[in-house]
Design an enzyme around this catalytic site. Structure first.
Site, PDB file in Angstrom:
ATOM      1  N   LYS A  57     -24.346-149.407  -8.711  1.00 28.15           N
ATOM      2  CA  LYS A  57     -25.679-149.700  -9.256  1.00 28.15           C
ATOM      3  C   LYS A  57     -25.758-151.174  -9.657  1.00 28.15           C
ATOM      4  O   LYS A  57     -24.794-151.739 -10.181  1.00 28.15           O
ATOM      5  CB  LYS A  57     -25.928-148.794 -10.472  1.00 28.15           C
ATOM      6  N   SER A 110     -32.818-143.551 -13.250  1.00 23.27           N
ATOM      7  CA  SER A 110     -32.932-144.884 -12.708  1.00 23.27           C
ATOM      8  C   SER A 110     -31.895-145.222 -11.628  1.00 23.27           C
ATOM      9  O   SER A 110     -32.085-146.178 -10.889  1.00 23.27           O
ATOM     10  CB  SER A 110     -32.796-145.898 -13.842  1.00 23.27           C
ATOM     11  N   SER A 135     -30.145-140.842 -16.215  1.00 22.98           N
ATOM     12  CA  SER A 135     -30.262-141.718 -15.043  1.00 22.98           C
ATOM     13  C   SER A 135     -29.223-141.496 -13.955  1.00 22.98           C
ATOM     14  O   SER A 135     -29.357-142.041 -12.862  1.00 22.98           O
ATOM     15  CB  SER A 135     -30.229-143.183 -15.472  1.00 22.98           C
TER      16      SER A 135
END
Lengths: 494, 519
Positions: free
Chosen positions: A81, A156, A180
């Site tokens: 990420k 996310s 997330s």
């Protein structure tokens, strides 16, 4: 091949690399090819680290050829990420304010992955500074769900989840502040783990809500996820909030049957407000556990978890408002061009207004508000009190059961643009925020499918265990997975 | 207590008498090897004093995305020792809070500090007051935080730069903030307290206390109670004077505020009240304070506990380890030097002014004891060493512009001079000369004395000759001594010393004269 039951395990992939039946370069090339063919459709990555990955792969292959020791993830491509610092490529957090930002250092989790021989092939798209549940709040455009590209992958960490589902890499790292990792894992049909708070070092994870954030893995299987967590977990002198508790061998008991375990099924988690397919998946899983010899405990209730979202949306923005103050245009990141009559205040205000997207600005304002003198006691202090009570509630629940079963998200993946108002987006995390609030460990694993407009969309089921009881978490998840692997479907993008 | 003179009147307001009320905030930069929350070098440590701008910077200092602070335990220990020295209670549980505000010298956009649970609290320090009494100054709290960077407008080499330049070397230096009760009523006492505190901190080894480097910065909160002569008291609004880094500025700012606030009251009659607090800076060249900010409540720092750090828990073992490491403090040391060694306050002060000199002095005293063993010298070694250092030593220190402890003479050599002097092997002038010579050699004192003809002459024949000559030269003195007025013997001894060029052993001369004159 991604999806289906024939995905090789990470252990098998590594054995292949170590025994030189395959090579790290081959794995990376395959990963890069898949990225090249699917990225135009999915936008999972902000950056593909082609040269870096090929270079590292060649080094690993050379080390193996020299007979040197390589780790438990030797040659395994990994997607990371974009809010986790890497000393190569960019670390932008999906934000224009960090456009082109290059970190001079690696996050502890990255160092540990690399120590085990993993290779970072790309930085995954995400909601800006991890704020969102759909990966639509990214300055670099939304990521699309590999199961249905008109839908969001969740967020996310949507880029990481979609990348694993689409077969970019066998595993990915995400971060989970309120769901997330778990929510996009559920929407993308992969396993996603939010470790106990303090289990994985946050050093190098760009902070959103410091007391809630944890880095965790995505993978196709529970065993793979456990293997990746094994690599990154443990005390880090650079993060005072990591626990000085030994990391157990997560694989040691992962295949031990669940017979005799008690699994809690709080009734309120299968709310009529959920998509019926979600509730069905949870109840089917409970039946399955009963069949496997576990005891289903329905006599647990977590009434305060109803306040999870409100508590979370005080604490997380409060911390974020302070954490994001460093993005001021002074030392790095976006800096506004000033007119001659503008001053320092304008430099701050304009750089931040230009650099941050609307959701980030909204949360900075929320957080600033709840910490302001006169409001602190009513909001922030109150939220901390509720947080303590929620923790106590979980403690009481875990006195009655080993794991708590429930849904990960109230619905399957929704269409892009489907949640226009912020509050409905916030409610996507209604089942996940409490694990962050309480600091316990939790994971989402594929639990079935919903049929929506002739499409099959994955449904995730969530398991939660007490803090630092990841061994039980993996063991319980693994049993369900073993019994259901044949039900898995190939991700249609394949 | 100061009186403005003469009584001043404006309109219907009149100042008959005023009283100052002062509280003090002191910032001490702790001299840990590394910064408060990261391992990079600390600019307040002497290894890094002159570091190039922005060379003491790492990802944590620059507040790069993703970094985390880690507490420096040594800084906490240093803060604890200061707290103990100020008779504070060390909190068993304290925590870190974020103070949020934007400024280019504050990389994170917040300063890590301690808000509602400081590490040390509720102490007091006794100081010798200007009025001759002992004043007890209450300490409200002493807490740890991190220093900010510095803004400048000059390029290295002195060239002016149009924009602002940021130097982050100081960012993250451990800073101890000490806050006193408003217990002062004159600038003299504030300065005495500040000097005493500096001395304590230097003895504790928590700072080098170099004022020019900003190791200590003072912020007095000053207001004035005006007595109008009609039985009414009026309290002027509180003024905080920021960032004073010399004792002179501290005194100047307080004295200036005293006068200014009384005048201001005459003009506008404004008194203390909500929002009436202002912040002023000190203009060193003009010797006045200048307004910086009118209202204190303009800032909302949005303090909240820092989630990146764990609370500081001080257990018994840690506290007693730290307590055991607190050395004898300057005030106690001075008292001991007076009572045990017979020093006066001035000499005691001079020796305790600097921890290195003090350590050197005590090493010299110990060396005398080592040399004399169980033999009791006529003069207390503590006294003899003090006199030698503060006379012969101070003289060389002036000549060579070096501290006494760095002149090159070793404590064992100082001790040797003291013992030789005590035994009469060298006379007073010879002792002084010998001290000077020993600054440049590590040879044995007695050897140097012999080689340079500094050993007192005790040879009977020589002494007899000089005594005879002296009696002949000073018949009246000799007569006086014979008549029992023994004080006159000094004149004869002086005569012998003159004749011998100062080399005769005064004690032996004395004995010979008494023998000869039958007293």
């Amino acid at each position: 091949m991604a999806g289906g039951t024939n995905i090789p395990s990470i252990e098998a992939v590594c054995d292949g690399v170590r025994s030189r039946q395959s090579s790290a370069v081959e794995l990376v090339e395959r990963s890069l090819a898949r990225i090249a063919s699917l990225e135009p459709k999915l936008n999972c990555l902000h950056e593909t680290l082609k040269e870096h990955a090929l270079d590292r792969a060649a080094r690993i292959d050379a080390a193996i050829a020299r007979g040197e020791h390589v780790g438990s993830l030797a040659g395994v491509p990994i997607v990371v990420k974009d809010n986790i610092a890497t000393s190569y490529g960019t670390t932008t957090c999906g934000s224009r304010i960090l456009e082109n930002f290059r970190s001079p250092y690696d996050a502890t989790a990255i160092e540990r992955l690399e120590r085990e021989g993993a290779i970072v092939v790309g930085k995954a798209n995400c909601d800006e500074f991890a704020m969102g549940s759909s990966t639509e709040n990214s300055a670099w455009g939304p990521t699309r769900n590999p199961w249905d590209t008109s839908r969001v992958p969740g967020g996310s960490s949507g880029g990481s989840a979609a990348a694993v589902a689409a077969g970019y890499a066998p595993a990915a790292l995400g971060s989970d502040t309120g769901g997330s990792i778990r929510q996009p894992a559920a929407h993308c049909g992969v396993v996603g783990v939010k470790p106990s708070y303090g289990r994985v070092s946050r050093y190098g994870l760009v902070a959103f809500g410091s007391s809630l954030d944890q880095i965790g893995p995505f993978a196709h299987s529970v065993r793979d996820a456990a293997l990746v967590l094994q690599a990154i977990a443990g005390f880090d002198p650079r993060d005072s909030t990591t626990a000085e508790i030994d990391v157990p061998d997560y694989l040691a008991e992962i295949d031990r049957p669940v017979e005799g375990l008690r699994i809690g099924l709080p009734r309120r988690f299968t709310s009529p407000d959920n998509d019926p397919a979600v509730n069905k998946a949870v109840l089917d899983a409970a039946d399955e556990y009963a069949r496997l010899g576990a005891t289903i405990v329905e006599d647990i209730d977590l009434p305060l978890t109803d306040h999870g979202i409100s508590t979370y949306y005080v604490i997380a923005p409060a911390e974020a408002s302070s954490n994001l103050a460093r993005f001021d245009g002074i030392r790095y990141g976006h800096r506004a061009e000033l007119a001659p009559d503008e001053d320092l205040f304008d430099l701050y205000a304009r750089s931040r207004a230009e650099g941050f997207g609307p959701e980030v600005q909204r949360r900075i304002m929320l957080g600033t508000y709840v910490l302001s003198s006169g409001y602190y006691d009513a909001y922030y202090k109150r939220a901390l009190q509720v947080r303590r009570l929620i923790k106590q509630e979980f403690d009481a629940a875990f006195a009655k059961c080993h794991a708590i079963l429930g849904p990960t998200a109230p619905t399957p993946a929704f269409p892009l643009g489907g949640k226009a108002d912020p509050l409905s987006m916030y409610l996507c995390d209604v089942y996940t925020v409490n694990a962050n609030i309480a600091g316990i460990c939790a994971l989402s694993l594929p639990g079935g499918f919903a049929e929506v407009e002739d499409q099959l969309l994955p449904i995730g089921i969530q398991l939660q265990c007490r803090a630092f009881d990841e061994p039980t978490l993996f063991r319980v998840a693994r049993m369900f997975e073993a019994a259901h692997l044949q039900d898995r479907l190939a991700c249609p993008v394949a | 207590m100061t009186t403005m003179s003469p009584a001043t009147t404006t309109g219907d307001r009149k100042v008959a008498r005023t009283r100052l009320v002062i509280g003090l905030e002191v910032h001490v930069e702790l001299s840990t090897r590394t910064k408060m929350f990261t391992r990079t070098g600390n600019v307040a440590h002497r290894d890094h004093y002159d570091a190039e701008p922005n060379s003491l910077v790492d990802p944590v200092v620059a507040a790069l995305p993703g970094v985390l602070p880690v507490m420096n335990r040594r800084a906490v220990e240093m803060a604890m020792t200061v707290g103990l020295a100020l008779n504070c209670t060390v909190a068993r549980f304290s925590k870190w809070d974020r103070k949020n505000y934007f400024y280019p010298d504050l990389p994170k956009g917040y300063q890590i500090s301690q808000y509602d649970l400081p590490l040390c609290g509720d102490g007091a320090l006794d100081i010798p007051g200007a009025d001759g009494t002992t004043k007890r100054i209450g300490i409200i709290r002493a807490h740890l935080e991190e220093d900010t960077g510095k803004l400048g407008h000059e390029l290295p080499g002195g060239l002016r730069y149009e924009g602002s330049l940021v130097d982050l070397n100081r960012a993250g230096t451990p800073l101890l903030e000490i806050v006193t009760q408003p217990d002062f009523d004159c600038a003299d006492d504030v300065v005495t307290f500040a000097q005493e505190l500096r001395n304590i901190c230097r003895f504790l080894g928590v700072t080098d206390g170099i004022m020019q480097r900003g190791h200590m910065r003072f912020e007095p909160n000053v207001n004035v109670v005006v007595f109008d002569g009609a039985g009414q008291e009026h309290r002027t609004p509180i003024v905080e004077v920021k960032n004073l880094n010399s004792f002179k500025a501290l005194r100047g700012a307080i004295e200036h505020e005293h006068e200014r606030q009384a005048k201001q009251w005459l003009e506008d009659g404004r008194v203390m009240g909500p929002g009436a607090k202002s912040t002023r800076g000190w203009d060193d060249e003009r010797g006045i304070t200048v307004l910086q900010r009118e209202k204190e409540d303009a800032h909302d720092y949005r303090y909240f506990p820092d989630p990146d750090l764990v609370p500081v828990v001080v257990d018994d073992a840690w506290l007693s380890r730290v307590r055991a490491a607190v050395p004898e403090l300057p005030m106690a040391r001075r008292a001991r030097y007076r009572s045990e060694f017979g020093l006066d306050e001035k000499d005691a002060h001079a020796l305790v002014d600097d921890p290195l000199l003090c350590r050197f002095y005590e090493a010299c005293v110990d060396a005398v004891h080592l040399r004399t063993g169980s033999q009791v010298p006529t003069v207390h070694p503590g006294f003899a060493v003090a006199k030698l250092l503060l006379n012969a030593g101070a003289k060389r220190s002036n000549e060579r512009s070096l501290p006494i402890n760095e002149l090159g003479i070793a404590p064992s050599q100082v001790a040797a001079v003291v013992v030789l002097r005590d035994e009469g092997v060298v006379g007073p002038q010879a002792a002084d000369a010998l001290f000077g010579l020993l600054c440049d050699t590590d040879a044995e004192a007695i050897e140097v004395a012999r080689q340079n003809g500094l050993v007192a002459i005790r040879d009977d024949a020589a002494l007899d000759r000089w005594v005879t000559e002296a009696i002949a030269a000073q018949p009246q003195a000799a007569e006086d001594v014979r008549a029992g007025r023994t004080a006159a013997i000094g004149r004869l001894v002086g005569q012998v010393m003159k004749l011998s060029g100062g080399k005769a052993d005064a004690k032996a001369v004395n004995e010979k004269l008494r023998e000869r004159l039958g007293s």
